[in-house]
Enzyme design. Structure first.
Site, PDB file in Angstrom:
ATOM      1  N   GLU A  76     -12.793   4.823   5.192  1.00  0.00           N
ATOM      2  CA  GLU A  76     -12.728   4.203   6.438  1.00  0.00           C
ATOM      3  C   GLU A  76     -14.119   4.778   7.423  1.00  0.00           C
ATOM      4  O   GLU A  76     -14.096   4.035   8.312  1.00  0.00           O
ATOM      5  CB  GLU A  76     -11.556   4.425   7.344  1.00  0.00           C
ATOM      6  CG  GLU A  76     -11.512   5.925   7.828  1.00  0.00           C
ATOM      7  CD  GLU A  76     -10.004   6.245   8.171  1.00  0.00           C
ATOM      8  OE1 GLU A  76      -8.960   5.407   7.706  1.00  0.00           O
ATOM      9  OE2 GLU A  76      -9.721   6.895   9.292  1.00  0.00           O
TER      10      GLU A  76
ATOM     11  N   GLN B 209       0.937  -1.205  -0.030  1.00  0.00           N
ATOM     12  CA  GLN B 209      -0.027  -0.028   0.161  1.00  0.00           C
ATOM     13  C   GLN B 209       0.749   1.254  -0.077  1.00  0.00           C
ATOM     14  O   GLN B 209       0.310   2.317  -0.224  1.00  0.00           O
ATOM     15  CB  GLN B 209      -0.751   0.027   1.197  1.00  0.00           C
ATOM     16  CG  GLN B 209      -1.964  -1.050   1.061  1.00  0.00           C
ATOM     17  CD  GLN B 209      -2.772  -1.073   2.468  1.00  0.00           C
ATOM     18  OE1 GLN B 209      -3.278  -2.145   3.113  1.00  0.00           O
ATOM     19  NE2 GLN B 209      -3.386   0.126   2.758  1.00  0.00           N
TER      20      GLN B 209
ATOM     21  N   ARG C 249      -8.507  -0.221   7.869  1.00  0.00           N
ATOM     22  CA  ARG C 249      -9.780   0.680   7.663  1.00  0.00           C
ATOM     23  C   ARG C 249     -10.021   1.727   8.726  1.00  0.00           C
ATOM     24  O   ARG C 249     -11.050   1.870   8.946  1.00  0.00           O
ATOM     25  CB  ARG C 249     -10.918  -0.148   6.924  1.00  0.00           C
ATOM     26  CG  ARG C 249     -11.634   0.687   6.083  1.00  0.00           C
ATOM     27  CD  ARG C 249     -12.656  -0.158   5.337  1.00  0.00           C
ATOM     28  NE  ARG C 249     -13.254   0.528   4.423  1.00  0.00           N
ATOM     29  CZ  ARG C 249     -14.267  -0.123   3.384  1.00  0.00           C
ATOM     30  NH1 ARG C 249     -14.661  -1.151   3.493  1.00  0.00           N
ATOM     31  NH2 ARG C 249     -14.557   0.794   2.546  1.00  0.00           N
ATOM     32  N   CYS C 250      -8.900   2.360   8.928  1.00  0.00           N
ATOM     33  CA  CYS C 250      -9.281   3.132  10.030  1.00  0.00           C
ATOM     34  C   CYS C 250      -7.813   4.209  10.278  1.00  0.00           C
ATOM     35  O   CYS C 250      -6.781   3.750   9.841  1.00  0.00           O
ATOM     36  CB  CYS C 250      -9.096   2.361  11.561  1.00  0.00           C
ATOM     37  SG  CYS C 250      -8.401   2.955  12.978  1.00  0.00           S
TER      38      CYS C 250
END
Ligand code: CDP
Length: 783
Positions: free
Chosen positions: A738, A221, A368-369
């Site tokens: 997110e 990523q 996702r945060c």
């Protein structure tokens, strides 16, 4: 614009995702699709035990197995100074274990073979003698003075305590609690969960023996940051490393850390002079790669008699597993947890977090945060629900009394945030209206009277996304900016190269739409490229919803740079002064004479063929954007549940989500992001957790134990939006990827607990499974 011309599909258009053509046709190009000439395959041997000394490793039988090319152990790596690697949190992690294993699934040895099945088979021929040690799985027990020491390798480490961090004003908060009419307390455990992307992690390392160039195709990523880290750790010249992150089948934070497999495959390729592929299987992904959460939280809110928050405090024990490998770019060990005051105007607050080593896989990634914002948001929204119950005030009303009001923005919170913009009550009111709240509350009272259980849960979350700015956020010292490079070719078609890297978020579409909005080139005429460090500008990657706040801003800024030059070229073509040119929708027109105009395509051609005297040729630029602040998306999620008294099964009858991510580039993609996040939030609330038995065996090693919700279980979602632009973002956008995972778990849990409140049940830790609900009801004598 004439009636026949197509409008420019810039901001606010639900343009179909360009990338879906190849994904839907099975033409995506993932790491495991790569086949290079002469490529070898690597498999990793992992520890079956959570805590043990390694007394001997015998690799001779594996080496002798037909098709095996090499077997690598920690000792082999040690000979090259590569047995340990730094983590993103400043700890060191064993690449392959040397004397001791510290979690089940830890990497112990690697087999490199001509064929992936041979590599896997040969793992069984490696003999490892383990001398078991007592495993420590409970972080509270890990802190006891006589607990076995997990990290004997760390000089000066005499306990399992990693660090203590606190934020806020302890004294002011204590004084607020002393004057409170009511103190409400929540003790809860946010369980260890796993991002579980559809595609697991892997790489193909290809070190060319002739040139020394290392090309690493990798599920990353953050390819640029990973290249720099490879250069720093392995001592390779950075220009000789190229990281290519091809299509990614999801990431959710799982593909931010550097895992041992990447390092061993690269070393193997370097030593063997052939490409080496390593792709982990599902179990390896679940037991050894970055987990999330694992936060034991106690929160307390002090309130006045009329329900105004006077103070807030929390204490957290954070289970980091065996290596402190939390992938987060803040200077604070608990990331952004101090956003725990949420959407509320809190006059005094204090939080403290203690991180602990246990015999579990390392990680602590932001699934996702944004680096612990999920845990913080869950805690404050659970506190608001419990406070409403204890004060006997409607939970929506309690929130209204405490929201930060629109006129307070930019809002300076007591723990140091400057919230950019927000309209919390507007989002709440819209959600309640869409839900039919008043009517549902009436129905609930009637059902309660009949002995039926129905609950309404609310979460009015606020988020903080878009790291940096660079002075406060960095990865190993690399400031958190991001970049965009844009070139418009002579025919007016463009290529946009970015430092961020999508894992399914639709960047190829939305970032082209930003160019469309700024320059008037249609999105299909803008090719977007990401993920190749030799061919994209340096950036810090995609996680924590930072692409739009940072990469999106860089894109708008570079397009504006090009527009300035294009305006000068248009003035030259139209033989007027630059100040007399007006730009709109891809046309540069003479002020007051709209028919005298040049299109962006005319101008692009002239940039290579007919320039004003002395002007450099081309229409190309690059921007590195360091944001002045984070962005603060927000929203309200409402959930209605019915609970079956006999079984404890709860079903979501209705779920309404109102999100505000500022200006929406592509409403359809935003909605898709929210749907995905709501489904993940539901999974965390209802069914998922990575747990361990007392021997440190990981329970949740596959998808029959670690549950993913299917379309059968996943509720139906209704999504709505309000738009409160970010005042500091060039196009007013905030991140959104997110929001739903962060905000929704509390809404689901609050709904179940709202239904159970009349029975005196005040907490059930996630996952809120039917057996836990049934047991809680049973204990209260209800079933
Ligand atoms: O960093 P990441 O791509 O995961 O998250 P994001 O910046 O929140 O964006 C997720 C997707 O939603 C991207 O394709 C964005 O361009 C899109 N988006 C949008 O269309 N409008 C916004 N205000 C925010 C995101």
């Amino acid at each position: 614009m004439s009636e026949t011309e197509t409008p420019i599909r810039g901001l606010g258009h639900s343009v179909r995702r360009k990338e879906d053509d190849r994904f839907l046709r099975g033409r995506g190009n993932y790491v495991d699709d790569l086949q290079l000439p002469g490529m070898l395959h690597m498999a990793l041997l992992r520890s079956p035990l959570a805590h043990a000394r390694i007394t001997a490793i015998d690799v001779e039988a594996a080496k002798a197995h037909p098709g095996v090319v090499a077997v690598v152990t920690g000792r082999d790596l040690d000979a090259h100074g590569l047995a340990w690697m730094p983590t993103l949190s400043g700890d060191t992690q064993a690449v392959l274990a040397l004397d001791k294993v510290v979690f089940q699934g830890q990497e112990v040895a690697a087999v490199v073979a001509e064929d992936p099945y041979v590599a896997s088979d040969a793992l069984e021929l490696i003999e490892v003698d383990y001398d078991p040690l007592p495993p420590v799985v409970d972080p509270y027990k890990a802190l006891e003075p006589d607990a076995p020491l997990i990290r004997e390798d760390k000089q000066g480490q005499t306990s399992n305590h990693i660090n203590h961090w606190e934020k806020g004003d302890r004294g002011a908060t204590e004084r607020a609690f002393a004057t409170a009419d009511k103190v409400v307390r929540v003790e809860t455990f946010y369980p260890r969960s796993h991002p579980a992307p559809l595609e697991t992690c892997g790489c193909v390392a290809d070190v060319d023996p002739a040139t020394g160039k290392a090309t690493i195709y990798m599920t990353s990523q953050a390819p640029h940051a990973h290249r720099t880290l490879f250069a720093l750790v392995a001592g390779l010249p950075e220009q000789n490393i190229r990281i290519v992150s091809p299509d990614l089948g999801g990431g959710f934070g799982n593909k931010v850390p550097i895992y041992p497999g990447y390092v061993v495959a690269t070393v193997a390729s370097l030593l063997l002079g052939r490409p080496v592929k390593w792709v982990e299987d599902r179990t390896e992904n679940l037991i050894s790669t970055g987990f999330a959460r694992d936060y034991h939280m106690t929160g307390e809110v002090a309130l006045s008699g009329d329900g105004k928050i006077l103070g807030l405090r929390s204490k957290v024990i954070a289970d980091h597993g065996a290596f402190n490998a939390a992938a987060q770019p803040t200077k604070t060990p608990a990331g952004l947890f101090h956003i725990f005051t949420g959407s509320y105007d809190v006059p005094a607050a204090f939080c403290e977090v203690d991180a602990v080593y246990t015999n579990k896989a390392p990680g602590g990634i932001a699934y996702r945060c944004s680096f612990r914002v999920t845990e913080a948001s869950f805690l404050i929204e659970r506190l608001m629900q419990k406070a409403a119950t204890e004060l006997d005030v409607d939970p929506a009303e309690l929130r209204r009394r405490n929201f930060i009001r629109p006129e307070q923005f930019p809002y300076h919170s007591v723990v140091g945030w400057v919230y950019d913009s927000g309209e919390y009550q507007r989002a709440l009111d819209l959600a309640l209206e869409q839900l039919g709240y008043e009517e549902l509350r009436r129905e609930q009272r009637e059902r309660f009277a009949r002995g039926e259980l129905m609950g309404i849960g609310i979460a009015s979350f606020t988020e903080v996304v878009g790291a940096g700015h660079g002075a406060d956020y960095d990865i190993a010292g690399l400031r958190m900016f991001d970049s965009a490079e844009l070139r418009v070719h002579p025919t007016g078609k463009a290529i946009l190269k970015l430092g961020v890297k999508a894992q399914g978020q639709g960047h190829e579409t939305t970032f082209a739409q930003i160019v469309a909005a700024e320059l008037g080139i249609q999105p299909e005429d803008v090719a977007v490229m990401e993920g190749d460090t030799d061919n994209t500008p340096y950036g810090l990657g995609t996680y924590a919803s930072r692409s739009t706040p940072v990469g999106g801003a860089a894109t708008a800024m570079v397009a504006r740079k090009l527009r300035e030059k294009a305006t000068r070229i248009a003035a030259h073509l139209l033989e007027v002064a630059e100040e007399d040119i007006e730009y709109a929708e891809g046309r540069f027109a003479v002020r007051g004479a709209p028919d005298r105009a040049k299109t962006i395509q005319d101008v692009a051609f002239a940039a290579y063929t007919n320039l004003p005297e002395g002007m450099e040729a081309g229409l190309e630029g690059v921007t590195y954007y360091d944001p002045p602040n984070m962005t603060f998306p927000f929203g309200t999620y409402c959930v209605v549940v019915d609970i079956d008294k006999g079984t404890g099964v709860w079903k979501v009858r209705k779920m309404v989500a109102v999100d505000d991510c500022g200006v929406r580039i592509n409403p359809m993609i935003v909605e898709g992001q929210i749907h995905g996040g709501l489904a993940e939030g539901f999974a965390i609330a209802a069914m998922q957790q990575i747990s361990f038995d007392e021997d440190g065996n990981c329970i949740g090693q596959n998808f029959t134990d670690y549950l993913l919700p299917t379309s059968w279980e996943t509720p139906k979602f209704e999504t709505h939006a309000t738009v409160t632009p970010s005042p500091h973002h060039p196009i007013g956008a905030k991140g959104v990827g997110e929001s739903a995972t962060v905000g929704s778990p509390a809404a689901y849990v609050n709904a179940v607990l709202d239904a159970l409140a009349p029975l005196g049940i005040t907490n059930i830790d996630m996952p809120v499974t039917s057996d836990k609900v049934w047991t809680a009801m049973h204990e209260k004598g209800f079933v």
